[in-house]
Structure formats: C-alpha cells, structure tokens
Design a protein around this motif. Sequence first.
Motif, mmCIF file in Angstrom:
data_model
loop_
_atom_site.group_PDB
_atom_site.id
_atom_site.type_symbol
_atom_site.label_atom_id
_atom_site.label_comp_id
_atom_site.label_asym_id
_atom_site.label_seq_id
_atom_site.Cartn_x
_atom_site.Cartn_y
_atom_site.Cartn_z
ATOM 1 N N ASP A 286 40.673 45.044 33.661
ATOM 2 C CA ASP A 286 41.320 44.919 35.206
ATOM 3 C C ASP A 286 42.712 44.673 34.985
ATOM 4 O O ASP A 286 43.426 44.356 36.173
ATOM 5 C CB ASP A 286 40.817 43.559 35.515
ATOM 6 N N GLU A 287 43.549 45.002 33.888
ATOM 7 C CA GLU A 287 45.004 44.896 33.799
ATOM 8 C C GLU A 287 45.742 46.415 33.878
ATOM 9 O O GLU A 287 45.087 47.322 33.067
ATOM 10 C CB GLU A 287 45.429 44.107 32.629
ATOM 11 N N LEU A 288 46.618 46.449 34.614
ATOM 12 C CA LEU A 288 47.540 47.818 34.571
ATOM 13 C C LEU A 288 48.858 47.386 34.428
ATOM 14 O O LEU A 288 49.482 46.656 35.198
ATOM 15 C CB LEU A 288 47.191 48.711 35.929
ATOM 16 N N TRP A 289 49.663 47.898 33.287
ATOM 17 C CA TRP A 289 50.798 47.622 32.854
ATOM 18 C C TRP A 289 51.831 48.635 33.467
ATOM 19 O O TRP A 289 51.318 49.839 33.281
ATOM 20 C CB TRP A 289 50.986 47.619 31.262
ATOM 21 N N VAL A 290 52.818 48.233 34.074
ATOM 22 C CA VAL A 290 53.650 49.309 34.745
ATOM 23 C C VAL A 290 54.983 48.964 34.122
ATOM 24 O O VAL A 290 55.515 47.730 34.137
ATOM 25 C CB VAL A 290 53.771 49.140 36.274
ATOM 26 N N GLY A 291 55.707 49.878 33.284
ATOM 27 C CA GLY A 291 56.861 49.751 32.635
ATOM 28 C C GLY A 291 57.974 50.245 33.483
ATOM 29 O O GLY A 291 58.111 51.597 34.021
ATOM 30 N N LYS A 302 43.727 43.407 38.720
ATOM 31 C CA LYS A 302 42.733 44.317 39.716
ATOM 32 C C LYS A 302 42.421 43.270 40.871
ATOM 33 O O LYS A 302 41.908 42.290 40.652
ATOM 34 C CB LYS A 302 41.397 44.673 39.162
ATOM 35 N N ASP A 303 42.629 43.808 42.037
ATOM 36 C CA ASP A 303 42.309 43.093 43.554
ATOM 37 C C ASP A 303 42.258 44.115 44.452
ATOM 38 O O ASP A 303 43.411 44.891 44.726
ATOM 39 C CB ASP A 303 43.411 42.053 43.821
ATOM 40 N N PRO A 304 41.125 44.474 44.837
ATOM 41 C CA PRO A 304 40.940 45.416 45.962
ATOM 42 C C PRO A 304 41.929 45.514 47.288
ATOM 43 O O PRO A 304 42.604 46.642 47.614
ATOM 44 C CB PRO A 304 39.676 45.444 46.481
ATOM 45 N N SER A 305 42.464 44.409 47.536
ATOM 46 C CA SER A 305 43.455 44.206 48.630
ATOM 47 C C SER A 305 44.984 44.665 48.193
ATOM 48 O O SER A 305 45.831 44.783 49.060
ATOM 49 C CB SER A 305 43.350 42.734 49.088
ATOM 50 N N LEU A 306 45.016 44.435 46.994
ATOM 51 C CA LEU A 306 46.498 45.117 46.184
ATOM 52 C C LEU A 306 46.572 46.322 45.632
ATOM 53 O O LEU A 306 47.692 46.531 45.224
ATOM 54 C CB LEU A 306 46.923 44.084 45.344
#
Length: 382
Positions: A286-291, A302-306
């Motif tokens: 459920d986690e996505l890291w953005v660098g 993870k959250d469908p609305s976001l």
Amino acid sequence: MKKIRTAIFGTGFMGRVHTEAVRRLGNVEVAAIAARTADQARKFADTLGIESATGDYTTILNDPEIEAVHVCAPNALHFEMTKSALQAGKHVVCEKPLASTISEAQEMVDLAKARNLANCTLYNIRFYPQIQNMLHMREAGEFGEIQIVQGTYSQDWLLYDTDWNWRIESGPSRAFADIGTHWCDLAEYLTGLKITSVCAELETFRKARKRPKHSIETFAGKKLQPSDYDEVPVKTEDFCSMMFHMGEGVRGSMTASQVSAGRKNFLSIELYGTKASAAWNAERPDELWVGNRNSANELYIKDPSLMRAGASQYADLPGGHSEGYDDTFKQILRQFYKKVADSEQQAEFPTFVDGIRQLYVLNAVLESAAKRAWVDVAGGDW
Ligand code: SOE
C-alpha cells in the motif's frame, strides 16, 4: 443473472488463489475442477464446495456450458491444456511462463486470435493499486524521462536442500522463469519501454536437493526425514542477476532469487527519472515512495480518493484498508471476464502476446548466461 461458468485446471497454490479470486467477482461461477488425479480434484473441490471434479481435464472441455478455463497446472502442461481448451472454443487464462518454447506460445497466440477468444497471461502484479498509481504518474511525466530501472524479486522458500517443488525440475529456467518474468513484465509495463538487450548470469547454489517421494505443495516448507526423499541433481537456477538496456537511453539491473532468507515474496522495483524517482515493494504494497531532489521525499499511502485518475479504479477499499496479492487476482480477472462477457468491451489485462514477449526475454537471458555475453532480445517490433 446467468453466471459465466468456468473451470480451474490445477489444485496447487495457484489453483486455490484463482478459485477464490473468481468467486469474488460475482458474475462468474467456478463450476468444475481438474487435477492430475480424480482424488486430488475431489478433495480440492470438496474443501471449496465445488460440485464437479475430475482427473481428466478433457471431459470439462466437452461441456458446452463451460465458457472459460484457468490453466494453473505445472508449466509443462500449459501448452497442451491451453491448445485443447482454445480448440474447444473456451476463453483461457494461463499462468506464467506462458509456454515452454516460443513456438508453442506462438501457436497459442495464433489460435486464440483465429478463434477470437479472450486470452490472458496471469501477470497479476500489474494490478496492485500503487503499481497503477506509479504507472499513471510516469505516464503523466511526473518522473521526467526514465533513465534507470532497478530491483529484485526475492523469495526464500527454496533456501534449504530439503525444500522441494515441481518447479525445480521444470527447466530450462526456474528463478527467472517463475518470478524474474513477473519483474521484467512489470518493468516494461511501468516504463512503456521494452528490454532490448541483456547480460545475465544464472547460479544454482543447491546442486543437489532432496526430492520427496510424495508430492508437495508450493510454499509448503515441510521438513523431511531421510526415508521420505531421494537425493537428486538440480539443473535449474536458484538465482539470476541481469543488467539490461531499454533502448538507447535507459539502463537497468535486477536479480531474481528463491534462496534469500527472510525475503518471502519481495518484488521491489525502482524507477529513476530526470525529475523524480519512485519505489515500491510487494511486501509493503500500500506504500509508494517518491524521491525528490530539491524537496522532501514522500510516502504515499494507498487511498483511492488520493490516487491518480485512472489508477483509483483498481483500488476497491478506502485508505487504511490494505489490498494485496489476492486482490490483484480479483482485479485482473475482473478485466478478463469483462471481455468474456462481451468481446466488444474495453478491458485492460495482459494477453498471450505479453506472455510470448516475456519468453523472448527469457530466451535472451538463457543465451546470455550460456555465452557470458550481452544478447539482444529477439522478436521484432513490439
Ligand atoms: C512461486 O515462486 C510463486 O507462486 C510464483 O509462481 C507466483 O507467480 C508468484 O506470484 C508467487 O510465487
């Protein structure tokens, strides 16, 4: 509502995962089970409350009420079962790797096309919600031009020489064909690019293993007594490492391992672009890291609305409610059965063409490892 009737061929780990996923769709019924023996099929069907079970899958193909089949049997049977099913007019979902050879896979692709039947190679990892988010972010240019793709698919369930599974004898490749293929499909899917050349090495650390005298299920992790096994030589690799090119501008590296203690099902993939980076792994789905270079890094939950538009349709639960491995099967099969229900419908899922594509990558890996050299991926213009 009349349900689509489907059948599952294979009662191992994959057979169970497919059956449970199909049952979550609502418009599809698992009507029959086939296994190597009638007893195995019956036992599986009874556990899951399915009426019809057989040790001979061809009897299911003669049933006009069955519209689709799932080939979840060992790799060596994919071709024979899929070909017979397509010839009998059934839509087919087939596990990866699609076939044992390119020519078999080509026949499967051609036959499905000629009969206008829906066909799917089960590259389920594409359907994690955060993978979809990453895809839509990359397509929107949020990472800039991708320059580097790296990662691993590491497991530990075949670490000991007492660990056994049919895949160990299902050559020519094991770690790469079983899990490396998922990683390569994902790398191509996420970047929209193709792996054009590879430099690979394969290693078999356990040159002999203890083969149980009786069959054993995937991930069973059972400890054997000496009287329970035969000592056999092993030819398939435990580990693969690969450098690759995706055309002129993109470089990458990956490993695939089934002997990495503590890594249960660790698929990790990282994209590095000219603006930003992204990293995800299947053990924290459920986690996505953005660098970022000039601002703080971010961790998206993870959250469908976001999520990015286009990605949120693959998340069924609100934030804080995790979605994992099982859910990816539900999502991919939901797409597949949209097509089965109505061939005119738009549906997004990997087909046999994606399956054969990854066999070309596999062949290049095998050739490169044998020659200890860089090899171009054949197969023409994709
Ligand atoms: C075993 O390595 C396995 O079940 C693979 O065959 C699947 O494709 C993967 O999703 C999980 O691990």
